[in-house]
Design an enzyme around this catalytic site. Structure first.
Site, PDB file in Angstrom:
ATOM      1  N   HIS A 122      -3.600  -5.167   0.739  1.00 53.27           N
ATOM      2  CA  HIS A 122      -3.001  -5.511   2.036  1.00 53.27           C
ATOM      3  C   HIS A 122      -2.968  -7.034   2.224  1.00 53.27           C
ATOM      4  O   HIS A 122      -3.867  -7.602   2.860  1.00 53.27           O
ATOM      5  CB  HIS A 122      -3.791  -4.853   3.174  1.00 53.27           C
ATOM      6  N   GLU A 160      -1.271  -8.778   4.208  1.00 50.22           N
ATOM      7  CA  GLU A 160      -1.142  -9.180   5.620  1.00 50.22           C
ATOM      8  C   GLU A 160      -2.497  -9.342   6.288  1.00 50.22           C
ATOM      9  O   GLU A 160      -2.587  -9.963   7.354  1.00 50.22           O
ATOM     10  CB  GLU A 160      -0.257  -8.178   6.382  1.00 50.22           C
ATOM     11  N   CYS A 211       0.822  -1.201   0.000  1.00 52.36           N
ATOM     12  CA  CYS A 211       0.000   0.000   0.000  1.00 52.36           C
ATOM     13  C   CYS A 211       0.867   1.268   0.000  1.00 52.36           C
ATOM     14  O   CYS A 211       1.485   1.579  -1.006  1.00 52.36           O
ATOM     15  CB  CYS A 211      -0.989  -0.028   1.171  1.00 52.36           C
TER      16      CYS A 211
END
Ligand code: MN
Length: 240
Positions: A209, A211, A108
């Site tokens: 994202h 994660e 990001c």
């Protein structure tokens, strides 16, 4: 030895005191991939070479907007969360990491600062130019839009597919792509969703994202890639 991956911290205020934090999702994804994750606070840019010399890989995390002054523009009203100290530190860190051949994963804001460090520019506010929503924070763990991935790219090889469902928590995106980077994934409305570099310092950087999506196995593969690339450096003594 586990490869040491530096995670860039986000400045925060806690109990009215300034500090630094990292989201646990990054730590878990890197630990699962076999790395030793280490939190990097915002430091004096003069320390970037020293930090890089002690690390095997770099994870550039999400966060507030980058000052448009770095790519020669005045901020639009929608720009928020600018932190010039963080910008200066990460720009120095990227320059040092690329010079040292350290593998880099950008997430990001991480993809955006990599692009700005390479002389590229950003779209300052996507909702002003795109019909499709890229700011779906209430569904941060969900595949909210697809990305099409360039066949034959490193990213296609890493995730094993030329199409991927991703979450989307951004209001900015890459515009002009910087030197040494190439765009390799796009959303259906044409927004750049990933860039990469296969130079000595290999780079993968994504606008989504991963994660927050490591229950989807293809997203964990991005962290596995970083740790594998860092392990090669450890074996060759590149960053030791
Ligand atoms: Mn998106």
């Amino acid at each position: 030895m586990r490869p040491r991956i530096a995670i860039t911290g986000s400045p925060v205020t806690h109990d009215r005191r300034p500090g630094c934090k990292v989201n646990q999702g990054y730590v878990d994804a890197l630990t699962r991939a076999g790395a030793l994750p280490l939190l990097l606070p915002v430091l004096d840019p003069a320390l970037a070479d020293e930090v890089v010399a002690d690390m095997d890989g770099l994870l550039l995390t999400g966060g507030g907007d980058i000052s448009p002054s770095w790519y020669g523009q005045e901020p639009v009203p929608e720009v928020y969360g600018v932190d010039l100290d963080r910008d200066r530190w990460e720009l120095a860190l990227i320059t040092a990491a690329r010079a040292a051949g350290l593998p880099i994963l950008g997430v990001c804001r991480g993809a955006q600062i990599l692009n700005v460090a390479a002389g590229g520019s950003l779209i300052q506010d996507l909702p002003s130019v795109s019909q499709e929503s890229h700011g779906l924070r209430v569904r941060e763990h969900d595949e909210v839009h697809p990305v099409g991935i360039e066949p034959g790219s490193m990213l296609a090889d890493v995730v094993g597919s030329e199409r991927l469902g991703v979450n989307s928590l951004h209001h900015q995106s890459l515009a002009l792509v910087g030197r040494g980077l190439r765009a390799v994934a796009w959303s259906p409305d044409g927004v750049i969703e990933a860039v990469e570099s296969a130079e000595r310092a290999p780079i993968l950087a994504v606008q989504w994202h991963p994660e927050l999506m490591i229950d989807h196995p293809r997203h964990q593969l991005l962290f596995d890639w970083l740790v594998d690339a860092a392990s090669i450096g450890v074996a060759q003594g590149v960053a030791v």
